[in-house]
Design a protein around this motif. Structure first.
Motif, short mmCIF file in Angstrom:
data_model
loop_
_atom_site.label_atom_id
_atom_site.label_comp_id
_atom_site.label_asym_id
_atom_site.label_seq_id
_atom_site.Cartn_x
_atom_site.Cartn_y
_atom_site.Cartn_z
N UNK A 8 -23.31 32.52 -8.19
CA UNK A 8 -22.44 33.09 -9.22
C UNK A 8 -21.33 33.86 -8.52
N UNK A 9 -20.10 33.42 -8.65
CA UNK A 9 -19.67 32.23 -9.39
C UNK A 9 -19.77 30.98 -8.51
N UNK A 10 -19.77 29.82 -9.16
CA UNK A 10 -19.68 28.56 -8.44
C UNK A 10 -18.33 28.48 -7.76
N UNK A 11 -18.28 27.93 -6.56
CA UNK A 11 -17.01 27.69 -5.88
C UNK A 11 -16.23 26.65 -6.66
N UNK A 12 -14.91 26.75 -6.64
CA UNK A 12 -14.06 25.80 -7.33
C UNK A 12 -13.95 24.48 -6.55
N UNK A 13 -14.35 24.46 -5.30
CA UNK A 13 -14.44 23.25 -4.50
C UNK A 13 -15.68 23.40 -3.63
N UNK A 14 -16.56 22.42 -3.68
CA UNK A 14 -17.76 22.49 -2.86
C UNK A 14 -18.00 21.13 -2.21
N UNK A 15 -18.13 21.13 -0.90
CA UNK A 15 -18.48 19.91 -0.19
C UNK A 15 -19.97 19.63 -0.39
N UNK A 16 -20.30 18.37 -0.66
CA UNK A 16 -21.69 17.91 -0.68
C UNK A 16 -21.82 16.96 0.49
N UNK A 57 -21.78 25.45 0.15
CA UNK A 57 -21.84 24.04 0.54
C UNK A 57 -23.18 23.49 0.05
N UNK A 58 -23.22 22.19 -0.19
CA UNK A 58 -24.49 21.53 -0.51
C UNK A 58 -24.79 20.51 0.58
N UNK A 59 -26.06 20.39 0.90
CA UNK A 59 -26.51 19.32 1.80
C UNK A 59 -27.64 18.58 1.09
N UNK A 60 -27.72 17.27 1.36
CA UNK A 60 -28.82 16.51 0.80
C UNK A 60 -29.13 15.30 1.67
#
Length: 146
Positions: A8-16, A57-60
């Motif tokens: 909170x808050x979510x980033x307006x741009x997030x790399x996955x 950032x997100x990783x999966x």
């Protein structure tokens, strides 16, 4: 089912970022770069990571979805992920402690920002899949030179 909660808050741009070894990549982003898990989907091997200084950032784990072409190491060719921190030297020390090589050694760099120069301390390191990560601490601004 997920564990944790969205940032909170979510980033307006997030790399996955697709990774080939989720536990190894998670260790790099948390133990070396200093991110924490905001939420995780263990069955999918996905984590949304947040840095104390605000980066997200997100990783999966690669699963074949969303791959627009052949995936060959190093991943992320043509892209640099920038992470802004308040203490770049502390993060650089963790890179050294982990025995990882710098892609670009820590340095001070001043760049033209249009109407002024912006300065930063920075280094570049590759994550376990070869994604290029620039860790940056802003150090000030000054008038354009010349």
């Amino acid at each position: 089912m997920g564990i944790g909660a969205p940032p909170a808050p979510w980033a307006m741009l997030m790399a996955e970022m697709m990774v080939t070894d989720y536990p190894v990549s998670l260790g790099f982003w948390t133990d070396v770069l200093g991110f924490a898990i905001a939420f995780e989907r263990p069955a999918q091997r996905l984590a949304c990571l947040v840095h104390p200084d605000g980066a997200q950032v997100m990783i999966y784990q690669r699963d074949g979805d969303w791959e627009t072409g052949p995936m060959e190491a190093p991943f992320g060719r043509g892209m640099v992920v920038q992470v802004y921190v308040t203490d770049v030297d502390a993060v650089a020390a963790r890179v050294v402690a982990a025995g990882l090589p710098f892609y670009v050694e820590p340095r001070e760099k001043w760049r033209d920002w249009g109407d002024r120069m912006g300065g930063q301390r920075e280094f570049l390191v590759q994550d376990p899949d070869g994604y290029l990560v620039m860790v940056v601490e802003r150090i000030g601004e000054r008038p354009l030179e010349g």
